[in-house]
Design an enzyme around this catalytic site. Structure first.
Site, short mmCIF file in Angstrom:
data_model
loop_
_atom_site.label_atom_id
_atom_site.label_comp_id
_atom_site.label_asym_id
_atom_site.label_seq_id
_atom_site.Cartn_x
_atom_site.Cartn_y
_atom_site.Cartn_z
N ARG A 21 42.31 26.52 25.50
CA ARG A 21 41.48 27.42 26.32
C ARG A 21 40.08 27.58 25.74
O ARG A 21 39.93 28.02 24.61
CB ARG A 21 42.15 28.80 26.41
CG ARG A 21 43.36 28.75 27.31
CD ARG A 21 44.14 30.03 27.27
NE ARG A 21 45.38 29.81 27.98
CZ ARG A 21 45.68 30.38 29.14
NH1 ARG A 21 44.87 31.23 29.70
NH2 ARG A 21 46.83 30.11 29.72
N SER A 136 63.40 40.16 39.60
CA SER A 136 61.99 39.83 39.42
C SER A 136 61.63 38.57 40.23
O SER A 136 62.31 37.54 40.10
CB SER A 136 61.76 39.60 37.92
OG SER A 136 60.45 39.22 37.66
N SER A 188 48.05 35.88 42.22
CA SER A 188 46.67 35.59 41.83
C SER A 188 46.30 34.12 41.83
O SER A 188 45.14 33.78 42.04
CB SER A 188 46.39 36.16 40.45
OG SER A 188 47.18 35.50 39.49
N HIS A 216 45.86 42.41 42.57
CA HIS A 216 44.88 41.55 43.26
C HIS A 216 44.64 42.00 44.69
O HIS A 216 44.08 41.24 45.49
CB HIS A 216 45.33 40.09 43.20
CG HIS A 216 45.30 39.57 41.80
ND1 HIS A 216 44.16 39.06 41.21
CD2 HIS A 216 46.26 39.57 40.84
CE1 HIS A 216 44.42 38.73 39.96
NE2 HIS A 216 45.69 39.03 39.70
N LYS A 247 39.54 44.87 38.41
CA LYS A 247 39.22 43.73 39.29
C LYS A 247 38.34 44.24 40.45
O LYS A 247 37.14 44.40 40.25
CB LYS A 247 40.51 43.03 39.71
CG LYS A 247 41.25 42.49 38.46
CD LYS A 247 42.39 41.58 38.78
CE LYS A 247 43.32 41.36 37.60
NZ LYS A 247 42.79 40.46 36.57
N THR A 277 45.01 55.14 22.23
CA THR A 277 43.86 55.97 22.61
C THR A 277 43.59 55.88 24.11
O THR A 277 43.65 54.79 24.69
CB THR A 277 42.63 55.49 21.81
OG1 THR A 277 42.91 55.65 20.43
CG2 THR A 277 41.38 56.30 22.17
N1 PMP Z 1 49.15 41.96 37.20
C1 PMP Z 1 48.67 40.81 37.68
C2 PMP Z 1 49.36 40.19 38.84
C3 PMP Z 1 47.55 40.20 37.10
O1 PMP Z 1 47.11 39.03 37.58
C4 PMP Z 1 46.92 40.82 36.01
C5 PMP Z 1 45.67 40.26 35.32
N2 PMP Z 1 45.23 39.07 35.63
C6 PMP Z 1 47.44 42.02 35.54
C7 PMP Z 1 48.55 42.57 36.14
C8 PMP Z 1 46.81 42.71 34.38
O2 PMP Z 1 45.73 43.48 34.82
P1 PMP Z 1 44.55 43.83 33.81
O3 PMP Z 1 43.59 42.69 33.85
O4 PMP Z 1 43.98 45.11 34.32
O5 PMP Z 1 45.16 43.98 32.46
#
Ligand code: PMP
Length: 404
Positions: A21, A136, A188, A216, A247, A277
């Protein structure tokens, strides 16, 4: 022991597989999105960002910036503690009330990210509900998978978006154990949308709790930005809706919403809530402004949809295959990690276009892709520029056969 050698062995393997990456060193500039600086070899070049999850450009919206600045002046930088020990600020509670209202729920609970909210909520539910079984979806995000794994609850994976398979798996379980159906609304990487009404109906039939990740979708779908569950009119039938502030809302943080008892339960037992925190109050204030704006304004959502449609049309006309879906995510399949990376490199170096290659393990091997996320702030000229670049590189790289 030479630990560094152990580390480099595995890193070298990633490099050989084309899955190492890299990231671009960007410099976001307020008011300029989707344009940003890209630092390369001491130079800063202006690039168009095509892979941001700041889906609506709210991270640079003047009202959101003003809210954060005002709150920093008023409250300072950090929260000053964990939520239970001096870290709960008035701004957190206002934001939680805003989120509960967004999804029509009794309560909401904030976390430091969407990842943490999934992980903390699922770990707690799975571990503390005796004999719990979590069903799931096979396409669920890493944060859900990790939460379920660490809960040590029994996990049953159902075929992605396949309601029949879900029903068969629910029917095979004893009637009296607690069951949780965990799934997302917009996935996503493929941008496909779950049949959430049908899933809810099956879950209700078997007395299962529904856990929906709308990360998303929040801000983007539904008349008030409440996600696909709002758009489909089923939010009130979903037990737990999880989302992100990072997002479409353009800030950072995660949350769950649900009944008062559910949120109090997670608040009381989730280590990912208790022992960390709290978000800075200024982050909460900015997120609340962003949510409130998108509850009433349709402008950003409508313009984004227009630009998504425009990009899809232009790709069709250029003969560049892209995955069909009902969302704002436009995946162009390359199906090879090295070619995907090469294409992304050319786009950056020759065309000042930034799109991150998406490789394994984010997507399965052989489905490597470029994932474009048009925002309302991408202009028609940005879209034309992207498609001209892709068409030219398509020929140069002889990609036609690779994607066939
Ligand atoms: N759930 C899904 C489906 C995601 O794609 C992501 C991050 N890409 C998250 C949760 C995590 O969200 P965050 O970026 O706010 O940590």
């Amino acid at each position: 022991m030479d630990f560094d050698a152990l580390f480099t062995d595995q890193i070298d393997q990633l490099k050989r597989d084309g899955n190492y990456r890299y990231f671009a060193e960007l410099e976001r500039k307020a008011g300029k999105f989707p344009h940003a600086g890209n630092h390369v070899d001491g130079e800063v070049r202006d690039v168009t960002v095509w892979c941001s999850n700041d889906y609506l450009g709210m991270g640079q919206h003047p009202a959101v910036i003003a809210a954060m600045c005002e709150a920093v002046q008023r409250t300072g930088t950090g929260a000053g503690g964990t939520r239970n020990i001096s870290g709960t600020n008035h701004d957190h509670l206002l934001l939680e009330a805003e989120l509960a209202d967004l999804h029509g729920k009794e309560a909401a609970l904030l976390f430091t990210s969407g990842y943490v909210s999934n992980w903390a909520a699922l770990t707690t539910l799975g571990a503390r509900l005796k004999d719990c079984v979590i069903l799931s979806d096979a396409g669920n995000h890493a944060s859900m998978i990790e939460g379920i794994r660490q809960s040590r609850a029994t996990k049953v994976i159902w075929r992605h978006n396949d309601v029949k398979d879900l029903e068969a798996k629910l029917a095979a379980l004893p009637a009296d154990v607690p069951k949780i159906v965990a799934f997302e609304s917009v996935y996503s990487m493929d941008g496909d949308v779950a049949p959430i009404r049908a899933i809810v109906e099956v879950a209700e039939k078997y007395g299962a709790m529904t856990y929906l990740d709308e990360v998303h979708a929040v801000g983007l779908y539904g008349a008030r930005g409440g996600g696909i569950s709002e758009q489909e009119g089923v939010a009130h039938r979903i037990d737990l809706i999880e989302g992100t502030l990072g997002k479409a809302y353009g800030v950072v943080g995660g949350y769950i919403t649900g009944s008062a008892a559910l949120c109090d339960f997670i608040r009381s037992f989730a280590s990912g809530f208790i022992f960390t925190t709290a978000l800075p109050p200024a982050v909460a204030a900015a997120a609340r402004t962003s949510i409130a704006h998108l509850k009433t304004s349709q402008t950003e959502r409508m313009q984004q949809r227009r630009q998504v449609a425009r990009l899809r049309d232009a790709l069709d006309r250029a003969g560049i295959p892209h995955m069909a879906n009902e969302s704002h995510i436009v995946p162009v399949m390359i199906k090879d990690p090295v070619k995907t990376r090469m294409l992304a490199d050319y786009l950056m170096q020759e065309w000042d276009i930034y799109v991150q290659p998406i490789n394994y393990p984010t997507v399965p091997k052989g489905t490597e892709r470029l994932r474009f996320t048009p925002s309302p702030l991408h202009t028609d000229a940005d879209i034309d520029h992207l498609v001209v670049a892709l068409r030219s590189l398509w020929r140069q790289c002889a990609l036609a056969h690779a994607v066939a």
